[in-house]
Design a protein around this motif. Structure first.
Motif, PDB file in Angstrom:
ATOM      1  N   VAL A 110       0.857  -1.186   0.000  1.00  0.00           N
ATOM      2  CA  VAL A 110       0.000   0.000   0.000  1.00  0.00           C
ATOM      3  C   VAL A 110       0.893   1.235   0.000  1.00  0.00           C
ATOM      4  CG1 VAL A 110      -1.886   1.189   1.176  1.00  0.00           C
ATOM      5  CG2 VAL A 110      -1.644  -1.282   1.410  1.00  0.00           C
ATOM      6  N   LYS A 112       1.039   5.710  -1.645  1.00  0.00           N
ATOM      7  CA  LYS A 112       0.311   6.873  -2.145  1.00  0.00           C
ATOM      8  C   LYS A 112       0.894   7.295  -3.491  1.00  0.00           C
ATOM      9  CE  LYS A 112      -1.079   8.765   2.329  1.00  0.00           C
ATOM     10  NZ  LYS A 112      -1.024   9.952   3.226  1.00  0.00           N
ATOM     11  N   PRO A 117      -4.088   7.457  -1.574  1.00  0.00           N
ATOM     12  CA  PRO A 117      -3.824   6.082  -1.124  1.00  0.00           C
ATOM     13  C   PRO A 117      -4.230   5.064  -2.182  1.00  0.00           C
ATOM     14  CG  PRO A 117      -4.955   7.351   0.576  1.00  0.00           C
ATOM     15  CD  PRO A 117      -5.020   8.166  -0.679  1.00  0.00           C
ATOM     16  N   CYS A 118      -3.408   4.032  -2.321  1.00  0.00           N
ATOM     17  CA  CYS A 118      -3.632   3.038  -3.378  1.00  0.00           C
ATOM     18  C   CYS A 118      -2.908   1.750  -3.027  1.00  0.00           C
ATOM     19  CB  CYS A 118      -3.105   3.595  -4.700  1.00  0.00           C
ATOM     20  SG  CYS A 118      -3.299   2.514  -6.139  1.00  0.00           S
ATOM     21  N   CYS A 119      -3.546   0.616  -3.318  1.00  0.00           N
ATOM     22  CA  CYS A 119      -2.841  -0.660  -3.240  1.00  0.00           C
ATOM     23  C   CYS A 119      -2.111  -0.875  -4.562  1.00  0.00           C
ATOM     24  CB  CYS A 119      -3.823  -1.804  -3.010  1.00  0.00           C
ATOM     25  SG  CYS A 119      -4.496  -1.861  -1.337  1.00  0.00           S
ATOM     26  N   ALA A 147      -7.723  -4.307  -0.329  1.00  0.00           N
ATOM     27  CA  ALA A 147      -8.234  -3.110  -0.999  1.00  0.00           C
ATOM     28  C   ALA A 147      -9.748  -3.020  -0.907  1.00  0.00           C
ATOM     29  CB  ALA A 147      -7.794  -3.110  -2.464  1.00  0.00           C
ATOM     30  N   ASN A 150     -10.763  -2.001   2.638  1.00  0.00           N
ATOM     31  CA  ASN A 150     -10.398  -0.625   2.969  1.00  0.00           C
ATOM     32  C   ASN A 150     -10.826   0.385   1.905  1.00  0.00           C
ATOM     33  OD1 ASN A 150      -8.522  -0.760   5.549  1.00  0.00           O
ATOM     34  ND2 ASN A 150      -8.006  -2.530   4.278  1.00  0.00           N
ATOM     35  N   LEU A 152     -10.022   0.830  -1.275  1.00  0.00           N
ATOM     36  CA  LEU A 152      -8.891   1.437  -1.959  1.00  0.00           C
ATOM     37  C   LEU A 152      -8.817   0.985  -3.416  1.00  0.00           C
ATOM     38  CD1 LEU A 152      -6.118   0.992   0.759  1.00  0.00           C
ATOM     39  CD2 LEU A 152      -7.244   3.137   0.104  1.00  0.00           C
ATOM     40  N   ASN A 190     -14.877  -0.274  -6.426  1.00  0.00           N
ATOM     41  CA  ASN A 190     -13.487   0.165  -6.385  1.00  0.00           C
ATOM     42  C   ASN A 190     -12.834   0.103  -7.762  1.00  0.00           C
ATOM     43  OD1 ASN A 190     -13.336   0.456  -3.418  1.00  0.00           O
ATOM     44  ND2 ASN A 190     -13.665  -1.764  -3.445  1.00  0.00           N
TER      45      ASN A 190
END
Length: 280
Positions: A110, A112, A117-119, A147, A150, A152, A190
């Motif tokens: 994980v 940024k 924020p990004c996986c 992801a 959360n 993401l 997502n």
């Protein structure tokens, strides 16, 4: 050492050559010119003379895409085992670890990208040509599950020769396993961005690499299921020029955009901002 410090020193073949005291001059495989390591690194691992894209290690790729000190690796200690008792597989795994300095053919975590924020997962070509075994599939599946939980987005960077034959059907099962995790992630609303690099083939191309909501590719990347030599022998005819290269795949509608390496971070950041409604 803190997790966020793991990527301050990139794990890639060019920096590796400096550490071991080898020559700091490398030769371009396309134009045959000699280039300094520093020059290649400064130019995003692209030959400044002919534009050839050098292979990039998984960790270096992550460094190029995420914000400084923002990446936290997940499931770092998972390692493949010779679950089918395939002859010589243990030796191949050991050599792959030594060559790649990785436990497996993918790095997940994980971070940024321009503050978002990004996986992210990045496949490692130096580990058995990025082949997909049970642990590769497990790590990517866990990342998509994380992801989803959360909320993401996921960025996946693929480079692979396909499923790992030493794990037989268990390797092939990873195609459906990861694909199911991708679907659950998508159903939850997502975003998944897939970046295809050279080469992306076999079971990886036939599953999660082509499941992105937005599919990007590097210039000249080979994208396909079977290799061109296999296809030529099967069809008994010569394939057209540019067959399976990213530019042709885009013309056929399977790739949304071809993005040069120096624009990838900003391009992906723009997509992420649009997906979250323009919030920075």
């Amino acid at each position: 050492m803190k997790f966020k410090e793991l990527f301050l020193k990139a794990n890639n073949q060019l920096e590796g050559s400096e550490k071991t005291g080898k020559s700091r001059i490398i030769r371009c495989s396309k134009c045959d010119c000699e280039l300094s390591v520093a020059k290649i690194r400064k130019n995003n691992f692209i030959c400044p003379k002919c534009g050839h894209y050098f292979s990039v290690r998984a960790r270096r790729r992550i460094l190029m895409l995420v914000d400084r000190r923002s990446f936290v690796e997940l499931d770092r200690d998972l390692k493949s085992q010779n679950i089918l008792g395939f002859p010589g597989y243990e030796d191949k795994l050991q050599k792959a670890e030594e060559k790649s300095r990785e436990n497996e053919a993918v790095v997940c975590g994980v971070g940024k990208i321009s503050g978002i924020p990004c996986c992210i997962f990045s496949m490692e070509a130096k580990f058995m040509m990025g082949s997909m075994g049970a642990v590769t599939g497990e790590k990517i599946t866990r990342l998509f599950e994380y992801a989803t939980q959360n909320k993401l987005p996921v960025l996946g960077v693929s480079v692979s020769g396909g499923a790992r034959m030493q794990e037989g059907m268990i390797s092939l099962m990873q195609m459906s396993k990861v694909s199911a995790a991708v679907k659950r992630h998508s159903d939850a609303g997502n975003l998944y961005i897939s970046l295809l690099t050279n080469p992306t083939t076999g079971g990886v191309e036939a599953s999660f690499a082509m499941q992105g909501d937005i599919i990007l590719a590097e210039p000249g990347a080979r994208i396909g299921f079977a290799g061109p030599r296999v296809i030529e022998k099967t069809l008994n005819q010569k394939l057209p020029e540019g067959f399976q290269l990213a530019e042709q795949v885009k013309r056929c509608g399977f790739v949304d955009e071809i993005v040069p390496r120096d624009r990838q971070k900003s391009y992906i950041a723009t997509i992420l901002r649009i997906h979250q409604g323009g919030r920075s």
